[in-house]
Write an enzyme that holds these catalytic residues in place. Structure first.
Site, PDB file in Angstrom:
ATOM      1  N   LYS A  95       0.634  -1.181   0.032  1.00 26.76           N
ATOM      2  CA  LYS A  95       0.031  -0.038  -0.001  1.00 26.76           C
ATOM      3  C   LYS A  95       0.748   1.486   0.094  1.00 26.76           C
ATOM      4  O   LYS A  95       1.519   1.697   0.957  1.00 26.76           O
ATOM      5  CB  LYS A  95      -0.981  -0.250   1.618  1.00 26.76           C
ATOM      6  CG  LYS A  95      -2.049   0.927   0.739  1.00 26.76           C
ATOM      7  CD  LYS A  95      -2.881   0.899   2.519  1.00 26.76           C
ATOM      8  CE  LYS A  95      -3.379   2.577   2.935  1.00 26.76           C
ATOM      9  NZ  LYS A  95      -4.176   2.530   4.538  1.00 26.76           N
ATOM     10  N   GLY A 156      -8.576   9.596   8.510  1.00 23.35           N
ATOM     11  CA  GLY A 156      -9.294   9.650   9.579  1.00 23.35           C
ATOM     12  C   GLY A 156      -9.680  11.024  10.190  1.00 23.35           C
ATOM     13  O   GLY A 156     -10.165  11.005  11.370  1.00 23.35           O
ATOM     14  N   ALA A 183      -9.308   5.087   3.275  1.00 23.89           N
ATOM     15  CA  ALA A 183      -8.882   6.440   4.328  1.00 23.89           C
ATOM     16  C   ALA A 183     -11.063   7.457   4.208  1.00 23.89           C
ATOM     17  O   ALA A 183     -11.062   8.215   3.423  1.00 23.89           O
ATOM     18  CB  ALA A 183      -9.055   7.261   3.555  1.00 23.89           C
ATOM     19  N   GLY A 184     -11.209   8.236   4.892  1.00 28.14           N
ATOM     20  CA  GLY A 184     -11.870   9.130   5.523  1.00 28.14           C
ATOM     21  C   GLY A 184     -13.053   8.714   6.124  1.00 28.14           C
ATOM     22  O   GLY A 184     -14.355   8.945   6.406  1.00 28.14           O
ATOM     23  N   ASN A 205      -9.941   2.014   9.011  1.00 25.42           N
ATOM     24  CA  ASN A 205      -9.188   1.124  10.019  1.00 25.42           C
ATOM     25  C   ASN A 205      -9.793   2.346  11.128  1.00 25.42           C
ATOM     26  O   ASN A 205     -10.268   1.601  12.013  1.00 25.42           O
ATOM     27  CB  ASN A 205      -7.927   2.057   9.887  1.00 25.42           C
ATOM     28  CG  ASN A 205      -6.959   1.350  11.468  1.00 25.42           C
ATOM     29  OD1 ASN A 205      -7.751   1.117  11.776  1.00 25.42           O
ATOM     30  ND2 ASN A 205      -5.373   1.523  10.690  1.00 25.42           N
ATOM     31  N   THR A 206      -9.635   3.600  11.211  1.00 28.73           N
ATOM     32  CA  THR A 206     -10.137   4.687  12.460  1.00 28.73           C
ATOM     33  C   THR A 206     -11.359   4.595  13.022  1.00 28.73           C
ATOM     34  O   THR A 206     -11.415   4.445  14.284  1.00 28.73           O
ATOM     35  CB  THR A 206      -9.254   5.920  12.006  1.00 28.73           C
ATOM     36  OG1 THR A 206      -8.247   5.815  11.803  1.00 28.73           O
ATOM     37  CG2 THR A 206      -9.892   6.658  13.170  1.00 28.73           C
TER      38      THR A 206
END
Lengths: 257, 65
Positions: A95, A156, A183-184, A205-206
C-alpha cells in the site's frame, strides 16, 4: 473480486492500528470478515517485543497482509520501506503512501506516481493511496498499478465521501480496474455509498478502531458493504426532480363532492 | 567503533550487520534493515560490512492502517 490475481470474497480490508487493546483488535478483525489486514513497519529495539507480538497475532489470523508505507514523504523513503516490507512479509503487495501535507495527509501525487513506477518495475504489486483526481489515476495505471485506492476524505477524519462526483467519474473511467475507497470513512452508510457507486471494496481503520464498540462497528461496516454491493448489482433507479406516485391512481374511489 | 541504531548511539565491535544485530539482541527476530538509508535484505546481512558512524535502521511489523 480480485487484486493482482488474488481472489477475495470479502470487500472490506481492515487496518490494525488504534484499537483499545490487542484483544479488541482480534475480535474486530474477526467480526469484519476481512481477508486482508494492513500493517506497517516501525522501529524496534533489540529488547523490544511489541513487533514480534504483533506479528504472532497477524500469523494467528491467517489473513493476507497488505503492508503500507505510512508516514513516508519522499519517493526514496517509500521505495526503501517497500523493500523492507517485501523482505519482512514476503509479499509483493504494497500500500503505497507518499504524503505531502501533514494537516490533511494528502498524498504527494507526483512522488506517488514516480514511486509507483519504480516499484512496479521492480515487480511489486502496488496499491496506491491517491486522491480522486482522474488524471493522477490515469498516470498510476500507466505506471503499472492495477488497483487504485482513492481517498474518501482525509485519513482518520470520518467525513465520508467528500467528492462523490469525482469518485463516480473515476469509476466510469476505469471500469476494469479494481477501485477501493481508502480513508476518511466514519460510519457504515459512507461505506455503503461507496459500494453503491460501484466501488469494488473499502479499506477502513479508524472508523472501527475508535468506535465505542469496535467489534460491533466492524460487523456494521461488513453488513453495509454487503448491502451497498447488492444495491449496486440491483441497479438503483435514477433520481428525478418531481414526485411520482407509487400507488396507482386507477381504481381510486371517487369520494369528492 | 560507534554506530547508530534507530538513532541511538552504540559502541560496538562488529564486522558485519548480521554480527551487530546479534550483539544487540535482534537474533531470530522478525525485522527488516537498512544501513545509511539503503535497504539491506536479511540474506545480505552477513556480507554487509559496517564502518564507524554507520546509521542502521531496524524495523519490525507494527499496527497500521
Amino acid at each position: 473480486m480480485s487484486f493482482y490475481g488474488v481472489e477475495l470474497a470479502s470487500r472490506l480490508m481492515i487496518g490494525t492500528a488504534r484499537y483499545p487493546s490487542p484483544a479488541v483488535l482480534a475480535e474486530a478483525v474477526k467480526a469484519s470478515g476481512a481477508e486482508v489486514v494492513t500493517v506497517s513497519l516501525r522501529r524496534e529495539s533489540g529488547s523490544g517485543r511489541a513487533g514480534q507480538a504483533f506479528w504472532s497475532f497477524v500469523q494467528e489470523t491467517g489473513l493476507r497482509v497488505l503492508p503500507n508505507t505510512a508516514g513516508c514523504h519522499t519517493v526514496k523513503e517509500a521505495v526503501t520501506t517497500a523493500h523492507m516490507a517485501r523482505d519482512l512479509f514476503d509479499t509483493k503487495w504494497i500500500k503505497l503512501e507518499v504524503i505531502r501535507d501533514d494537516e490533511t495527509l494528502q498524498p504527494d501525487i507526483f512522488g506517488l506516481v514516480e514511486a509507483a513506477r519504480v516499484l512496479t518495475d521492480e515487480g511489486f504489486e502496488v496499491f496506491p493511496y491517491t486522491t480522486e483526481d482522474l488524471v493522477v489515476a490515469d498516470r498510476l495505471v500507466e505506471a503499472g498499478c492495477r488497483v487504485l485506492m482513492p481517498w474518501g476524505a482525509p485519513i482518520g477524519s470520518a467525513r465520508g465521501l467528500n467528492n462523490v462526483y469525482g469518485l463516480r467519474v473515476l469509476r466510469a473511467h476505469f471500469p476494469d480496474i479494481p477501485l477501493v475507497v481508502d480513508a476518511g470513512l466514519g460510519v457504515p452508510s459512507h461505506a455503503a455509498a461507496a459500494m453503491e457507486l460501484g466501488y469494488d471494496a473499502v479499506l477502513l481503520n479508524t472508523a472501527v478502531a475508535e468506535a465505542g464498540d469496535p467489534v460491533g462497528m466492524a460487523r456494521a461496516f461488513a453488513l453495509a458493504i454487503e448491502a451497498g454491493r447488492m444495491a449496486h448489482l440491483a441497479r438503483p433507479m435514477e433520481p428525478r426532480d418531481m414526485a411520482a406516485p407509487s400507488t396507482p391512481m386507477i381504481g381510486k374511489a371517487a369520494l369528492g363532492d | 567503533m560507534k554506530i547508530f541504531v534507530n538513532g541511538d548511539r552504540h559502541e560496538l565491535e562488529a564486522a558485519t550487520l548480521a554480527l551487530a544485530l546479534a550483539a544487540l539482541g535482534y537474533g531470530g527476530k522478525k525485522i527488516a534493515t537498512a544501513v545509511n538509508g539503503q535497504f539491506v535484505a536479511a540474506a545480505a546481512r552477513p556480507q554487509r560490512p559496517l564502518s564507524d558512524g554507520d546509521r542502521i535502521e531496524v524495523v519490525a511489523p507494527m499496527q497500521g492502517g
